[in-house]
Design a protein around this motif. Structure first.
Motif, PDB file in Angstrom:
ATOM      1  N   ALA A   1       0.967  -1.064   0.038  1.00 10.29           N
ATOM      2  CA  ALA A   1      -0.035  -0.225   0.080  1.00 10.29           C
ATOM      3  C   ALA A   1       0.948   1.253  -0.300  1.00 10.29           C
ATOM      4  N   VAL A   2       0.296   2.097  -0.615  1.00 12.10           N
ATOM      5  CA  VAL A   2       1.229   3.454  -0.621  1.00 12.10           C
ATOM      6  C   VAL A   2       0.435   4.317   0.424  1.00 12.10           C
ATOM      7  N   VAL A   3       1.266   5.193   1.100  1.00 12.24           N
ATOM      8  CA  VAL A   3       0.872   6.172   2.239  1.00 12.24           C
ATOM      9  C   VAL A   3       0.358   7.325   1.461  1.00 12.24           C
ATOM     10  N   GLU A   4      -0.929   7.795   1.526  1.00 15.06           N
ATOM     11  CA  GLU A   4      -1.520   8.979   0.918  1.00 15.06           C
ATOM     12  C   GLU A   4      -1.463  10.342   1.891  1.00 15.06           C
ATOM     13  N   SER A   5      -1.793   9.988   3.062  1.00  8.57           N
ATOM     14  CA  SER A   5      -1.617  11.032   4.251  1.00  8.57           C
ATOM     15  C   SER A   5      -1.233  10.446   5.344  1.00  8.57           C
ATOM     16  N   CYS A   6      -0.768  11.343   6.225  1.00  4.77           N
ATOM     17  CA  CYS A   6      -0.276  10.943   7.587  1.00  4.77           C
ATOM     18  C   CYS A   6      -0.559  11.995   8.508  1.00  4.77           C
ATOM     19  N   ARG A   7      -0.892  11.708   9.820  1.00  5.24           N
ATOM     20  CA  ARG A   7      -0.909  12.733  10.897  1.00  5.24           C
ATOM     21  C   ARG A   7      -0.531  12.096  12.186  1.00  5.24           C
ATOM     22  N   GLU A   8       0.098  13.083  12.890  1.00  3.64           N
ATOM     23  CA  GLU A   8       0.692  12.759  14.156  1.00  3.64           C
ATOM     24  C   GLU A   8      -0.525  12.473  15.218  1.00  3.64           C
ATOM     25  N   ILE A   9      -0.480  11.308  15.902  1.00  2.00           N
ATOM     26  CA  ILE A   9      -1.319  11.214  17.134  1.00  2.00           C
ATOM     27  C   ILE A   9      -0.653  11.007  18.605  1.00  2.00           C
TER      28      ILE A   9
ATOM     29  N   LYS B   1      -3.339   7.480   5.784  1.00  2.00           N
ATOM     30  CA  LYS B   1      -4.418   6.697   4.952  1.00  2.00           C
ATOM     31  C   LYS B   1      -3.799   6.192   3.668  1.00  2.00           C
ATOM     32  N   LEU B   2      -4.153   5.041   3.627  1.00  2.00           N
ATOM     33  CA  LEU B   2      -3.455   3.997   2.545  1.00  2.00           C
ATOM     34  C   LEU B   2      -4.243   3.801   1.363  1.00  2.00           C
ATOM     35  N   ALA B   3      -3.380   3.578   0.330  1.00  2.00           N
ATOM     36  CA  ALA B   3      -4.251   3.147  -0.990  1.00  2.00           C
ATOM     37  C   ALA B   3      -3.464   1.859  -1.332  1.00  2.00           C
ATOM     38  N   PHE B   4      -4.436   0.972  -1.781  1.00  2.00           N
ATOM     39  CA  PHE B   4      -3.880  -0.327  -2.217  1.00  2.00           C
ATOM     40  C   PHE B   4      -4.473  -0.899  -3.289  1.00  2.00           C
ATOM     41  N   GLU B   5      -3.953  -1.836  -3.913  1.00  2.00           N
ATOM     42  CA  GLU B   5      -4.739  -2.457  -5.133  1.00  2.00           C
ATOM     43  C   GLU B   5      -4.823  -3.859  -5.024  1.00  2.00           C
ATOM     44  N   VAL B   6      -5.830  -4.674  -5.381  1.00  2.00           N
ATOM     45  CA  VAL B   6      -6.059  -6.056  -5.351  1.00  2.00           C
ATOM     46  C   VAL B   6      -6.779  -6.399  -6.572  1.00  2.00           C
ATOM     47  N   ASP B   7      -6.337  -7.343  -7.238  1.00  2.00           N
ATOM     48  CA  ASP B   7      -6.942  -7.871  -8.560  1.00  2.00           C
ATOM     49  C   ASP B   7      -7.208  -6.785  -9.714  1.00  2.00           C
ATOM     50  N   GLY B   8      -6.475  -5.452  -9.569  1.00  2.00           N
ATOM     51  CA  GLY B   8      -6.698  -4.471 -10.455  1.00  2.00           C
ATOM     52  C   GLY B   8      -7.559  -3.416  -9.948  1.00  2.00           C
ATOM     53  N   LYS B   9      -8.080  -3.758  -8.940  1.00  5.24           N
ATOM     54  CA  LYS B   9      -9.143  -2.576  -8.219  1.00  5.24           C
ATOM     55  C   LYS B   9      -8.473  -1.920  -7.247  1.00  5.24           C
ATOM     56  N   ALA B  10      -8.768  -0.714  -7.253  1.00  2.00           N
ATOM     57  CA  ALA B  10      -8.133   0.595  -6.133  1.00  2.00           C
ATOM     58  C   ALA B  10      -8.828   0.295  -4.726  1.00  2.00           C
ATOM     59  N   TYR B  11      -8.298   0.422  -3.784  1.00  2.70           N
ATOM     60  CA  TYR B  11      -9.130   0.460  -2.610  1.00  2.70           C
ATOM     61  C   TYR B  11      -8.211   1.400  -1.607  1.00  2.70           C
ATOM     62  N   GLU B  12      -8.990   1.897  -0.638  1.00  7.94           N
ATOM     63  CA  GLU B  12      -8.356   2.794   0.647  1.00  7.94           C
ATOM     64  C   GLU B  12      -8.765   2.068   1.929  1.00  7.94           C
TER      65      GLU B  12
ATOM     66  N   LYS C   1     -10.677  -5.022   2.505  1.00  8.56           N
ATOM     67  CA  LYS C   1     -10.423  -3.954   3.489  1.00  8.56           C
ATOM     68  C   LYS C   1      -9.315  -4.366   4.211  1.00  8.56           C
ATOM     69  N   LEU C   2      -8.688  -3.472   4.845  1.00  5.33           N
ATOM     70  CA  LEU C   2      -7.555  -3.729   5.592  1.00  5.33           C
ATOM     71  C   LEU C   2      -8.027  -4.475   6.897  1.00  5.33           C
ATOM     72  N   ARG C   3      -6.932  -5.235   7.411  1.00  2.00           N
ATOM     73  CA  ARG C   3      -7.444  -6.272   8.607  1.00  2.00           C
ATOM     74  C   ARG C   3      -7.705  -5.353   9.659  1.00  2.00           C
TER      75      ARG C   3
END
Length: 160
Positions: A54-62, A83-94, A122-124
């Motif tokens: 997955a690629v990190v699209e945004s990041c904020r400190e907590i 916030k992550l963006a990932f791809e599975v079987d050619g489809k994009a998910y966040e 979905k993410l675990r």
């Protein structure tokens, strides 16, 4: 006389707002517990779990400092909500993920995903104890507020 009517109207308004707040808290608690349970069951029963990049699209400190850490000098527990963006079987998910180490926008990370009953990925899910406790407390707390508000409205109306 006008002052009494205005005061009575305000008291009823506050009681109704309390009733709405109580019902909302009960609803949030029930919804959260059901959603948490459904996600856990879907993850447990899925036949398709994968690790993807997955690629990190945004990041904020907590800031996760607790009282124990505040007594220590310069001790601070920091987490990063991404916030992550990932791809599975050619489809994009966040999805969103929390990390304990510094992470930057554009970084690539390995994440575990699963296929839901609706066919999306979905993410675990992570069973967060704080969220679970919040949901458990919200239901009775909301119920108490709602009952107190109804009782308050009855008292105001009886004074007529």
């Amino acid at each position: 006389m006008k002052q009494d009517k205005k005061e009575k109207r305000n008291n009823i308004l506050y009681s109704v707002l309390g009733l709405v707040l109580g019902i909302a808290l009960c609803g949030i608690g029930i919804y959260g517990m059901i959603l948490n349970r459904i996600e856990s069951q879907e993850y447990k029963n899925t036949t398709d779990k994968r690790e993807v990049i997955a690629v990190v699209e945004s990041c904020r400190e907590i800031d996760n400092s607790d009282d124990k850490d505040k007594n220590k000098k310069n001790s601070r527990s920091v987490k990063y909500r991404t916030k992550l963006a990932f791809e599975v079987d050619g489809k994009a998910y966040e999805g969103e993920e929390t990390y304990n180490q510094k992470i930057y926008v554009g970084d690539k990370v390995k994440v575990e995903v699963y296929r839901t009953s609706k066919g999306i990925y979905k993410l675990r899910p992570y069973n967060n104890l704080v969220n679970f406790v919040f949901y458990c407390v919200a239901i009775p707390f909301g119920f108490i507020i709602a009952i107190a508000s109804v009782y308050s409205i009855r008292l105001i109306v009886k004074k007529k």
